[in-house]
Design an enzyme around this catalytic site. Sequence first.
Site: not given
Length: 371
Positions: A125, A204-206, A286, A310, A334-335
């Site tokens: 993304v 947003g989407r997440i 991020r 994460d 970062h999973i």
Amino acid sequence: MDRRLIRLLLFSPLGLRSVVQRLVRDDVRSSSSVVEGLCRRRAMSGAEGRRVYVTRRVPCPGVELLREAGCVVTQWDSDRPAPKDEIVRNVASIDALFCLLSDRIDEEVIEAAGPDLKVIGTMSVGYEHIALSACAKRGIKIGYTPDVLTEATAELAMALLLATSRKIPEAVAAVKSGEWSTWSPMWMCGKGLSNSTVGIVGLGRIGMAISRRIRPFGVEKLQYSGRTKKSYDHEVDAKLVSFDELLKSSDFVVASLPLEPQTKELFNKAAFDKMKKSAIFINISRGGLVNQNDLYDCLKAGRIRAAGLDVTTPEPLPTDHPLLQLKNCVVLPHIGSATVETRSAMAKLTARNILAGLSGQAMPSPLDISA
């Protein structure tokens, strides 16, 4: 007759004969399946013989799509990132690049690829690893993979919320070390989501997917901050508040926004100092959104209760990093998108973006770099 079939009969480079042969051979009652197949063939026809470099070992469905379309695929066959000089050497004269977030696709790489490079598909993304201005200057199309990882990332956010608030990693370690001796009324007590106030920075989407999952836990108030009020916020009964108000009033603060110049280290000492002493901070977006030195100081001093991450800067985080020494900081590698289904979908979407770009068609998920 299906209108798309008529257009294919009249204008497709596959030709009238090819279409008729397919109809007769398959003895179909409906033309829809033939149309879909022919549309895919038309998309793939422009990619035949094109050279694509894949910078990592990725789920097979993505590479298979490229090869089925006739692309000549070269791949760095490892789970570890390709060294920079390896990428520079292998991109020479390629038509398309299949890359990941951890690959630095800077101007040097784009220059090494030469004028044949027409498409970059990133299996992510995020796109801060790509030199967008250099791509825009050369007319290189970029495709990315939003949407497909939304649900998996939201699930991971919930896992981090619960693991951090209920001290799950600490409790598991206590069992393994023998610290668990008997039941104690105050031992391993965490903070529950029920009757709490949750603040989502970036709806947003997440952010919305996280909100939908949080609601059933009985949170009392769901609020969010952002540039504008979202027309869909009523779906989760969320209220728009200022960033400062969100920090001051939330029991849980979840970072779910992109990394941009204006959001870099948005979560710093000033932000953490505004949060409740009992607050828990979660970042699934991020690592660059957070000043990690400030976060460490606040966690160490008890100015906020805990944090779950994460994403970090850098990735991977060095094993001797101070954050990893804290019991009240849960760090994952970062999973967020790490489900078999999601990673396969990301690989396939990246391949479809590349094939469409090579064929001169609209990408399923193009990145607008015109601004």
